[in-house]
Design a protein around this motif. Structure first.
Motif, PDB file in Angstrom:
ATOM      1  N   ALA A 295      17.271  33.721  60.178  1.00 55.59           N
ATOM      2  CA  ALA A 295      17.681  32.730  58.609  1.00 55.59           C
ATOM      3  C   ALA A 295      17.661  33.577  57.278  1.00 55.59           C
ATOM      4  O   ALA A 295      18.601  33.518  56.491  1.00 55.59           O
ATOM      5  N   ALA A 296      16.873  34.520  57.024  1.00 56.51           N
ATOM      6  CA  ALA A 296      16.382  35.277  55.785  1.00 56.51           C
ATOM      7  C   ALA A 296      18.549  35.973  55.884  1.00 56.51           C
ATOM      8  O   ALA A 296      19.224  36.276  54.664  1.00 56.51           O
ATOM      9  N   LEU A 297      19.345  36.777  56.673  1.00 62.98           N
ATOM     10  CA  LEU A 297      20.468  36.986  57.260  1.00 62.98           C
ATOM     11  C   LEU A 297      21.118  35.864  55.855  1.00 62.98           C
ATOM     12  O   LEU A 297      22.032  36.368  55.173  1.00 62.98           O
ATOM     13  N   ALA A 298      21.176  35.172  56.941  1.00 59.87           N
ATOM     14  CA  ALA A 298      22.049  33.995  56.390  1.00 59.87           C
ATOM     15  C   ALA A 298      21.795  33.077  55.285  1.00 59.87           C
ATOM     16  O   ALA A 298      22.961  33.395  54.343  1.00 59.87           O
ATOM     17  N   ALA A 299      20.730  33.546  54.487  1.00 59.73           N
ATOM     18  CA  ALA A 299      20.668  33.057  52.783  1.00 59.73           C
ATOM     19  C   ALA A 299      20.963  34.040  52.294  1.00 59.73           C
ATOM     20  O   ALA A 299      21.233  33.788  50.644  1.00 59.73           O
ATOM     21  N   LEU A 300      20.395  34.961  52.394  1.00 61.63           N
ATOM     22  CA  LEU A 300      21.122  36.200  51.947  1.00 61.63           C
ATOM     23  C   LEU A 300      22.608  36.139  51.589  1.00 61.63           C
ATOM     24  O   LEU A 300      22.318  36.327  50.497  1.00 61.63           O
ATOM     25  N   GLY A 301      23.667  36.184  52.146  1.00 56.88           N
ATOM     26  CA  GLY A 301      24.540  35.704  51.629  1.00 56.88           C
ATOM     27  C   GLY A 301      25.607  34.680  51.088  1.00 56.88           C
ATOM     28  O   GLY A 301      26.200  35.078  50.036  1.00 56.88           O
ATOM     29  N   ALA A 302      24.407  33.447  51.040  1.00 61.76           N
ATOM     30  CA  ALA A 302      24.480  32.842  50.077  1.00 61.76           C
ATOM     31  C   ALA A 302      24.041  33.438  48.520  1.00 61.76           C
ATOM     32  O   ALA A 302      25.021  32.872  47.634  1.00 61.76           O
ATOM     33  N   GLY A 303      23.017  34.446  48.906  1.00 58.08           N
ATOM     34  CA  GLY A 303      22.192  34.514  47.029  1.00 58.08           C
ATOM     35  C   GLY A 303      23.931  35.614  47.426  1.00 58.08           C
ATOM     36  O   GLY A 303      24.052  35.532  45.740  1.00 58.08           O
ATOM     37  N   LEU A 304      24.864  36.260  47.832  1.00 57.70           N
ATOM     38  CA  LEU A 304      25.372  37.345  46.851  1.00 57.70           C
ATOM     39  C   LEU A 304      26.160  36.412  46.992  1.00 57.70           C
ATOM     40  O   LEU A 304      27.409  37.199  46.035  1.00 57.70           O
ATOM     41  N   GLU A 305      26.508  35.701  47.265  1.00 57.44           N
ATOM     42  CA  GLU A 305      28.438  35.116  47.043  1.00 57.44           C
ATOM     43  C   GLU A 305      28.411  34.491  45.624  1.00 57.44           C
ATOM     44  O   GLU A 305      28.850  34.990  45.013  1.00 57.44           O
TER      45      GLU A 305
END
Length: 409
Positions: A295-305
């Motif tokens: 979940a953290a990796l997926a959320a990190l993707g949103a943050g980087l986007e």
């Protein structure tokens, strides 16, 4: 010319595969199965990124975690079942492909669930996934006498949970269930889903293969890292479309890539297959603990986007909020990874003082975003993680040297 070798398994009796089966690797069907989850994860990440960009990260977090739970849990259940009972015959493939279809339906329902609270499509997709798995467990119970009680318990437990999800949907659509009760009921049903494997395995543990499981989790980690790259690329498209690409864009994109490389390196520091082989009793906590990692990796993707996108045009979110959208998932990933590594290796690989120092830095760095800018925060987050990796590699190398010196003496 020799005739081509054609491998077709029409019908095989489903029985437990050996725990120590040599050269056990992911099958082509499992890899195809993972690809359907790429679509579902991408849909969830895109919706969460939109919430972050609009300045509603906290409001979008709960729906994101609910959707991600459904994705993760369906993937995880199939993975452990396949490790024990994969026959790769026609019926097994058809039921697995049924689950894949459910994943795609769920992915199609993500926007409606997150934006409008419409749970119909996403619930139907989840039920299709689970129905395919119930059929697999029923087949295992019928064809494997030694594991019959376990298979029937799995089928019964999963089936009861699906009745609960259907009732939740029906009550929500009819207006009987108030909106405030949806989350508590979700938590109750999620707890029921999580309890099923523990209860079912008490009858007789399944014969999952430790190295196969470790490989499957590693592959899903790589998929989620790829999702972060994909999400960041969407931010790149937004920045390029605005026509205001500058040095901040280059810095954030480069730092984000370094951050993802570092997180990948940290994950694969531990040979989880051997650890699970030696400590099978810790498999539940290790498997469940990966929810935080994934979940953290997926959320990190949103943050980087969003971080990349805001370098090209204005977004509603504040620089501090965007900084935390990158830093908090990175911190959550590191903390979760520390725990699952400790479970597999018997002891933490990353030293606790170094981890705590890194986590403190990650949580404090976004406070500087108002005057330093988002680019600086992303760079410093990446550097903090690189520093943790360097400290860990140095510690591991010192331990190896000391061990070799002790052996020689």
């Amino acid at each position: 010319m020799p005739a081509p070798i054609i491998s077709v398994r029409i019908r095989l009796r489903m029985s437990s595969r050996p725990i120590d089966e040599p050269h056990r690797v992911s099958s082509q069907l499992e890899l195809l199965f993972d690809l359907t989850f790429v679509v579902a994860v991408a849909a969830a990440v895109a919706q969460f990124a939109h919430a972050v960009a609009e300045g509603h990260a906290l409001g979008g977090l709960v729906p994101f975690l609910q959707v991600f739970f459904a994705i993760w849990w369906a993937w995880m259940n199939f993975t452990w079942f396949a490790s024990s009972y994969d026959t790769d015959d026609v019926l097994y493939r058809v039921l697995t492909m049924t689950q894949m279809a459910g994943v795609l339906v769920l992915a199609a329902g993500v926007p409606a669930a997150v934006e409008d609270g419409d749970l119909a499509i996403i619930t139907v997709g989840y039920l299709v996934m689970r129905a395919g798995l119930i059929a697999q467990w029923v087949r295992a119970a019928l064809e494997d006498p030694e594991g019959r009680r376990t298979g029937l318990r799995y089928a019964l437990g999963i089936g009861l949970a699906q009745v609960g999800w259907l009732l939740r949907l029906a009550l929500a659509d009819s207006g009987v269930l108030p909106g405030s009760a949806l989350l508590p009921l979700f938590l109750v049903l999620a707890a029921l889903e999580l309890a099923v494997p523990r209860w079912a395995e008490r009858a007789r543990p399944t014969t999952w293969h430790p190295h196969h499981i470790a490989e499957r989790y590693g592959l899903f980690t790589i998929i989620l890292l790829g999702e972060s790259v994909l999400a960041a690329s969407r931010g790149v498209e937004g920045a390029l479309a605005a026509g205001e690409v500058g040095w901040r864009f280059v810095v954030i994109a480069g730092a984000g890539l370094i951050l993802l490389f570092t997180l990948w390196w940290l994950y694969f520091l531990v040979e989880a297959g051997q650890g699970l082989s030696d400590r099978r009793h810790r498999s539940y906590w290790w498997g469940y603990g990966h929810f935080g990692v994934f979940a953290a990796l997926a959320a990190l993707g949103a943050g980087l986007e969003v971080a990349v996108e805001q370098s090209g045009h204005h977004v509603a979110a504040s620089p501090q909020a965007i900084g935390y959208a990158v830093a908090i998932p990175a911190a959550g990933y590191l903390a979760s990874l520390w725990a699952v590594h400790a479970l597999a290796a018997g002891a933490p690989v990353v030293r606790a003082p170094a981890l705590l120092l890194c986590l403190a830095a990650l949580l404090l760095l976004p406070l500087t975003a108002a005057w330093a800018g988002v680019a600086a925060v992303v760079v410093l987050v990446a550097l903090a993680c690189v520093g943790l990796l360097a400290a860990t590699l140095w510690s591991v190398s010192r331990a190896v040297v000391t061990e070799r010196a002790a052996v020689r003496s």
